[in-house]
Design a protein around this motif. Structure first.
Motif, PDB file in Angstrom:
ATOM      1  N   MET A   9      19.398  89.776  19.214  1.00  0.00           N
ATOM      2  CA  MET A   9      19.953  88.532  19.728  1.00  0.00           C
ATOM      3  C   MET A   9      19.353  87.393  18.913  1.00  0.00           C
ATOM      4  SD  MET A   9      21.982  89.626  22.034  1.00  0.00           S
ATOM      5  CE  MET A   9      22.425  88.079  22.826  1.00  0.00           C
ATOM      6  N   SER A  12      20.598  82.708  21.975  1.00  0.00           N
ATOM      7  CA  SER A  12      21.346  82.920  23.204  1.00  0.00           C
ATOM      8  C   SER A  12      21.032  81.820  24.201  1.00  0.00           C
ATOM      9  CB  SER A  12      20.998  84.288  23.812  1.00  0.00           C
ATOM     10  OG  SER A  12      21.786  84.552  24.954  1.00  0.00           O
ATOM     11  N   ASN A  17      24.807  80.531  20.376  1.00  0.00           N
ATOM     12  CA  ASN A  17      24.782  81.975  20.568  1.00  0.00           C
ATOM     13  C   ASN A  17      25.186  82.718  19.301  1.00  0.00           C
ATOM     14  OD1 ASN A  17      24.575  82.343  23.780  1.00  0.00           O
ATOM     15  ND2 ASN A  17      25.853  80.571  23.310  1.00  0.00           N
ATOM     16  N   ALA A  19      24.682  87.087  17.819  1.00  0.00           N
ATOM     17  CA  ALA A  19      24.057  88.401  17.968  1.00  0.00           C
ATOM     18  C   ALA A  19      24.412  89.281  16.792  1.00  0.00           C
ATOM     19  CB  ALA A  19      24.501  89.067  19.267  1.00  0.00           C
ATOM     20  N   THR A 146      29.409  87.968  27.792  1.00  0.00           N
ATOM     21  CA  THR A 146      28.850  86.699  28.272  1.00  0.00           C
ATOM     22  C   THR A 146      30.007  85.773  28.620  1.00  0.00           C
ATOM     23  OG1 THR A 146      28.751  85.608  26.109  1.00  0.00           O
ATOM     24  CG2 THR A 146      26.839  86.949  26.758  1.00  0.00           C
ATOM     25  N   GLU A 168      25.532  88.634  30.537  1.00  0.00           N
ATOM     26  CA  GLU A 168      25.172  87.284  30.953  1.00  0.00           C
ATOM     27  C   GLU A 168      24.391  87.281  32.268  1.00  0.00           C
ATOM     28  OE1 GLU A 168      27.353  83.154  30.769  1.00  0.00           O
ATOM     29  OE2 GLU A 168      28.406  84.485  32.150  1.00  0.00           O
ATOM     30  N   ALA A 218      21.404  87.712  28.907  1.00  0.00           N
ATOM     31  CA  ALA A 218      21.744  86.729  27.881  1.00  0.00           C
ATOM     32  C   ALA A 218      22.336  85.460  28.471  1.00  0.00           C
ATOM     33  CB  ALA A 218      22.748  87.347  26.900  1.00  0.00           C
ATOM     34  N   HIS A 219      22.424  84.445  27.617  1.00  0.00           N
ATOM     35  CA  HIS A 219      23.030  83.157  27.928  1.00  0.00           C
ATOM     36  C   HIS A 219      22.352  82.486  29.119  1.00  0.00           C
ATOM     37  CE1 HIS A 219      26.052  80.042  27.777  1.00  0.00           C
ATOM     38  NE2 HIS A 219      26.721  80.687  26.828  1.00  0.00           N
TER      39      HIS A 219
END
Length: 274
Positions: A9, A12, A17, A19, A146, A168, A218-219
């Motif tokens: 990643m 993020s 963002n 990846a 996400t 997410e 993530a996020h």
């Protein structure tokens, strides 16, 4: 030789963002949401370069997912894939974009030894989507989800059987409700076209028959979440059914790369896990 996807990643969060998803012989990028210069820098930190990429896959047109796209498309001859709706929005916002390498995604695509499945997510964008990467020769699967307000049937189906999952976990509901965001923005985030909360992510994972061996949360929102809170919330859901030992949780970060490699795997060249 590694027989699984290697995921890094690169960035993020709400500020950008990106990846990097790799097999032993292929590399793909999901989103270009940080500046091209910073993207290249972070790729170099993990021993990768844009020239090695076999494709870039955009989830949707929001700036935290396409910030570096114009410069990237100008500098590198790499196919860039997105849905028709995403391209319509991107072309409207960035008329200067070099379109030579812009490609439409299909429901299923084959790039070398990797099959890519595109599926719909629920977000306030024109045609957002997530991706599953299936490495045929290794019987391995990585799914990226996400920016979705709820777990759609397509998301649920795509995640099944994944070895690695990027999921997410955007916010803690109470932090968001009690935070400083305007009411309309809070409602947007909490809505069905917003973002997944920590609790929703944990509940969804608990419903899976088989958990991915590695899960990246993530996020994460910098205003409405904390890394420890995200991990603790998801862990508590899994531990309630004694399933926490089935997987390893990682938290993607905004300002530096985060990678995970299973014991016995060879890390990407040049990657220093410190």
């Amino acid at each position: 030789m590694a027989k699984d996807f290697q995921v890094v990643m690169l960035a993020s969060g709400s500020k950008g963002n990106a990846a990097l998803i790799s097999t032993d012989c292929q590399r793909f990028l999901v989103d270009v949401g940080i500046s091209c210069r910073e993207l290249v820098k972070r790729m170099q930190l993990v021993g990768a370069s844009p020239e090695e990429l076999e494709g870039v896959f955009l989830t949707h047109e929001h700036v935290d997912h396409v910030k570096g796209l114009v410069t990237f498309a100008k500098k590198y001859q790499v196919p860039i894939y997105a849905s028709q709706g995403t391209w319509r929005a991107v072309f409207s916002r960035y008329p200067e974009l070099n379109r030579a390498n812009c490609r439409l995604t299909g429901e299923r695509m084959l790039v070398g030894d990797v099959s890519i499945n595109c599926f719909a997510t629920s977000h306030d964008a024109l045609q957002p989507q997530g991706y599953s990467f299936s490495w045929r020769s290794a019987n391995s699967k990585c799914t990226y989800v996400t920016d979705t307000g709820f777990v759609t049937p397509q998301v649920r189906e795509a995640v099944q059987g994944s070895d690695v999952l990027v999921l997410e976990a955007n916010h803690d509901v109470e932090m968001l409700k009690n935070g400083s965001y305007p009411y309309d923005l809070k409602q947007r985030i909490l809505g069905t076209r917003g973002h997944l909360s920590n609790a929703t992510a944990g509940q969804f994972l608990l419903q899976l028959e088989q958990l991915p061996k590695q899960i990246f949360l993530a996020h994460l929102s910098e205003q409405n979440n904390l890394p420890k809170l995200a991990v603790d919330t998801v862990s508590n859901f899994l531990d309630s059914k004694k399933r926490l030992q089935e997987t390893t949780l990682f938290v993607a970060q905004q300002h530096q790369p985060v990678a995970a490699f299973r014991a016995g795997q060879q890390a990407l060249p040049g990657f220093l896990d410190d």
